[in-house]
Design a protein around this motif. Structure first.
Motif, short mmCIF file in Angstrom:
data_model
loop_
_atom_site.label_atom_id
_atom_site.label_comp_id
_atom_site.label_asym_id
_atom_site.label_seq_id
_atom_site.Cartn_x
_atom_site.Cartn_y
_atom_site.Cartn_z
N ASP A 89 44.35 31.46 46.45
CA ASP A 89 44.82 32.13 47.66
C ASP A 89 45.50 33.46 47.35
N GLN A 90 46.30 33.47 46.31
CA GLN A 90 47.01 34.70 45.93
C GLN A 90 46.02 35.79 45.56
N LYS A 91 44.96 35.45 44.84
CA LYS A 91 43.97 36.45 44.44
C LYS A 91 43.26 37.04 45.66
N ILE A 92 42.91 36.21 46.61
CA ILE A 92 42.25 36.68 47.82
C ILE A 92 43.21 37.53 48.65
N ASN A 93 44.44 37.06 48.81
CA ASN A 93 45.42 37.80 49.59
C ASN A 93 45.74 39.16 48.97
N SER A 94 45.72 39.25 47.67
CA SER A 94 45.96 40.52 47.00
C SER A 94 44.90 41.54 47.38
N ILE A 96 42.93 41.44 50.13
CA ILE A 96 43.06 41.70 51.57
C ILE A 96 44.20 42.68 51.83
N HIS A 97 45.30 42.51 51.14
CA HIS A 97 46.46 43.39 51.31
C HIS A 97 46.12 44.85 50.97
N LYS A 98 45.21 45.04 50.02
CA LYS A 98 44.85 46.38 49.59
C LYS A 98 43.76 47.03 50.43
N MET A 99 43.21 46.30 51.35
CA MET A 99 42.15 46.84 52.22
C MET A 99 42.71 47.63 53.38
#
Length: 99
Positions: A89-94, A96-99
């Motif tokens: 989840d952390q990898k995906i959220n990272s 998404i946050h940068k998009m």
């Protein structure tokens, strides 16, 4: 905590479909309480302690043999990060946050 992707491919079964093998592998994963996993169209991503993952990989690799396959090709990619805790989840959220 490590994150890994595993793909287990039975070879020479006489059938192009592998969904029955994938379903049996998912049953094995359901019984493993110390991991988190996510099925993808091209494999399965698993999160957990390295020693648990390695034992799980062996169980998954054996599934097609137990179903009658005579040859199995298993690909494993491992992301074992030691500088900070990482999760699927952390990898995906990272990202998404940068998009």
């Amino acid at each position: 905590m490590a994150i890994a992707e595993i793909t287990v491919i039975p070879v020479g079964t006489g059938d192009t479909s592998v969904s029955a093998y994938v379903a049996e592998c998912q049953k094995v994963l359901e019984s493993q309480k110390a991991i988190k996993y996510q099925l993808t169209p091209m494999g399965t991503v698993i999160e957990g302690e390295m020693n648990v993952l390695l034992k799980t990989f062996q169980k998954l690799h054996e599934v097609p043999f137990q179903k009658g396959a005579q040859r199995v090709v298993t690909s494993i990619r491992i992301d074992d990060r030691r500088d900070k805790k990482g999760t699927m989840d952390q990898k995906i959220n990272s990202v998404i946050h940068k998009m």
